[in-house]
Design a protein around this motif. Sequence first.
Motif, mmCIF file in Angstrom:
data_model
loop_
_atom_site.group_PDB
_atom_site.id
_atom_site.type_symbol
_atom_site.label_atom_id
_atom_site.label_comp_id
_atom_site.label_asym_id
_atom_site.label_seq_id
_atom_site.Cartn_x
_atom_site.Cartn_y
_atom_site.Cartn_z
ATOM 1 N N TYR A 199 0.822 -1.213 0.000
ATOM 2 C CA TYR A 199 0.000 0.000 0.000
ATOM 3 C C TYR A 199 0.853 1.259 0.000
ATOM 4 O O TYR A 199 1.762 1.413 0.814
ATOM 5 C CB TYR A 199 -0.916 0.009 1.223
ATOM 6 C CG TYR A 199 -1.757 1.260 1.365
ATOM 7 C CD1 TYR A 199 -2.533 1.722 0.307
ATOM 8 C CD2 TYR A 199 -1.778 1.966 2.566
ATOM 9 C CE1 TYR A 199 -3.312 2.864 0.430
ATOM 10 C CE2 TYR A 199 -2.556 3.115 2.703
ATOM 11 C CZ TYR A 199 -3.313 3.562 1.631
ATOM 12 O OH TYR A 199 -4.070 4.699 1.753
ATOM 13 N N PHE A 200 0.536 2.159 -0.944
ATOM 14 C CA PHE A 200 1.200 3.449 -1.092
ATOM 15 C C PHE A 200 0.195 4.539 -0.720
ATOM 16 O O PHE A 200 -0.644 4.919 -1.546
ATOM 17 C CB PHE A 200 1.664 3.648 -2.534
ATOM 18 C CG PHE A 200 2.679 2.650 -3.011
ATOM 19 C CD1 PHE A 200 4.018 3.000 -3.142
ATOM 20 C CD2 PHE A 200 2.295 1.354 -3.345
ATOM 21 C CE1 PHE A 200 4.962 2.081 -3.578
ATOM 22 C CE2 PHE A 200 3.232 0.422 -3.792
ATOM 23 C CZ PHE A 200 4.566 0.788 -3.898
ATOM 24 N N PRO A 201 0.239 5.063 0.501
ATOM 25 C CA PRO A 201 -0.765 6.065 0.900
ATOM 26 C C PRO A 201 -0.715 7.347 0.081
ATOM 27 O O PRO A 201 -1.713 8.074 0.013
ATOM 28 C CB PRO A 201 -0.441 6.325 2.377
ATOM 29 C CG PRO A 201 0.968 5.860 2.564
ATOM 30 C CD PRO A 201 1.168 4.742 1.591
ATOM 31 N N GLY A 205 -1.425 10.142 -7.203
ATOM 32 C CA GLY A 205 -1.661 11.559 -7.001
ATOM 33 C C GLY A 205 -2.183 11.908 -5.625
ATOM 34 O O GLY A 205 -2.854 12.930 -5.461
ATOM 35 N N GLY A 206 -1.888 11.062 -4.631
ATOM 36 C CA GLY A 206 -2.334 11.322 -3.268
ATOM 37 C C GLY A 206 -3.609 10.600 -2.882
ATOM 38 O O GLY A 206 -4.029 10.668 -1.718
ATOM 39 N N LYS A 207 -4.222 9.902 -3.824
ATOM 40 C CA LYS A 207 -5.450 9.171 -3.516
ATOM 41 C C LYS A 207 -5.169 7.902 -2.712
ATOM 42 O O LYS A 207 -6.033 7.395 -1.998
ATOM 43 C CB LYS A 207 -6.190 8.801 -4.799
ATOM 44 C CG LYS A 207 -6.607 9.965 -5.672
ATOM 45 C CD LYS A 207 -7.343 9.459 -6.899
ATOM 46 C CE LYS A 207 -7.678 10.596 -7.854
ATOM 47 N NZ LYS A 207 -6.446 11.123 -8.507
ATOM 48 N N GLY A 208 -3.958 7.371 -2.865
ATOM 49 C CA GLY A 208 -3.618 6.084 -2.273
ATOM 50 C C GLY A 208 -3.774 4.979 -3.300
ATOM 51 O O GLY A 208 -4.702 5.001 -4.126
ATOM 52 N N LEU A 209 -2.851 4.019 -3.289
ATOM 53 C CA LEU A 209 -2.908 2.910 -4.237
ATOM 54 C C LEU A 209 -2.344 1.665 -3.572
ATOM 55 O O LEU A 209 -1.323 1.726 -2.884
ATOM 56 C CB LEU A 209 -2.132 3.234 -5.513
ATOM 57 C CG LEU A 209 -2.281 2.238 -6.664
ATOM 58 C CD1 LEU A 209 -2.229 2.968 -8.009
ATOM 59 C CD2 LEU A 209 -1.212 1.156 -6.620
ATOM 60 N N ALA A 210 -3.015 0.540 -3.789
ATOM 61 C CA ALA A 210 -2.575 -0.725 -3.195
ATOM 62 C C ALA A 210 -2.513 -1.805 -4.262
ATOM 63 O O ALA A 210 -3.475 -1.997 -5.018
ATOM 64 C CB ALA A 210 -3.517 -1.153 -2.080
ATOM 65 N N PHE A 211 -1.382 -2.513 -4.336
ATOM 66 C CA PHE A 211 -1.272 -3.714 -5.152
ATOM 67 C C PHE A 211 -1.711 -4.901 -4.296
ATOM 68 O O PHE A 211 -1.256 -5.060 -3.161
ATOM 69 C CB PHE A 211 0.164 -3.946 -5.611
ATOM 70 C CG PHE A 211 0.665 -2.960 -6.616
ATOM 71 C CD1 PHE A 211 0.205 -2.992 -7.928
ATOM 72 C CD2 PHE A 211 1.610 -2.002 -6.273
ATOM 73 C CE1 PHE A 211 0.680 -2.085 -8.876
ATOM 74 C CE2 PHE A 211 2.086 -1.099 -7.207
ATOM 75 C CZ PHE A 211 1.617 -1.142 -8.514
ATOM 76 N N SER A 212 -2.576 -5.737 -4.846
ATOM 77 C CA SER A 212 -2.980 -6.941 -4.134
ATOM 78 C C SER A 212 -1.978 -8.053 -4.408
ATOM 79 O O SER A 212 -1.507 -8.204 -5.539
ATOM 80 C CB SER A 212 -4.366 -7.397 -4.585
ATOM 81 O OG SER A 212 -5.335 -6.419 -4.285
#
Length: 311
Positions: A199-201, A205-212
């Motif tokens: 998880y990249f908080p 662009g600041g929304k947050g992104l998570a690789f499963s």
Amino acid sequence: MAGWLPVAWTVLYVGLGLARGGTVTVRDGLILPGVRGLSSTRACRAAAGARGGGPRGHPERGLSDGGGDGKQHAEVTRVSDEGPRMYLVEGFASPEEIEHVKRSAEPFLTPSNPGTVTGTRYELPIDGDPVLEGIRKRMMDMFPEFEAAPQSTFRVRRYPPDGSYHPLHVDHFKSAEGTELVLTIMLYLSTPSEGGETYFPRGAGGKGLAFSPIAGNAAAWWSVYDSGKRAGERDDRTLHEGRPIKKGVKWNATYFVYAKRGAVVRGAEPATAVASPARWSLKNDAIAEDSGAHREPFVIGPLSSNAKMEK
């Protein structure tokens, strides 16, 4: 009259493809049906938005035979047009490769850091093992113009289902040789049923992104800027964590790429696709069903905070 017949057939073919729920890719003048993911990187992103899932949209499994060399290929997809630069390759490694990595590392796993909850790890030597060398080569084929010396190990980690996690950090270090850790490529070796996201908080662009964590998928991200006044500098937007494992076991093998700053600026553009050793569309789904997991490859949006990690 004959002049409009090819156009009519094209319209009909595309319409049928879309009506069946697939995608259609025009590549080198040829129209390819997009059932279960023959779309290009751009088409994958467009399809994600068109499915109405908003932040949860994702490309279909990116397998194609469109590489022109008779081999199976897996698409390299940029998961967000907003920074930082992050990519996903679905079906990157075969089940046989995954088992080889796990068998090679398992006897040597030791606690990562005494006193922390980060599972076990081992620096798995690559050189001299044809399977591991092949995985390493395909990883670097993701960025064909990038000049970097091959690294000698994969960092293999195993996280048991006891809340194990990896705390927030940025993959950026300077070596004694004057190079810097600039690129991380993580291969997932298992599909836990719940938890374990990378998880990249500050991602997307600041929304947050998570690789499963999905067995066979590979995620990649640059930990430095590639342009502007900050080119080559550490990109703190790549701050990330391994989320706690709730159900199942998480395995991953990470390849850390070191290079000089100029190489990052010159060779940051990804390939469209890389060779894939096996057809994953059925095998990967079977693995997911065996573990009870049906997971999105990536999710854009914030995840709930974890108090254990914030201490």
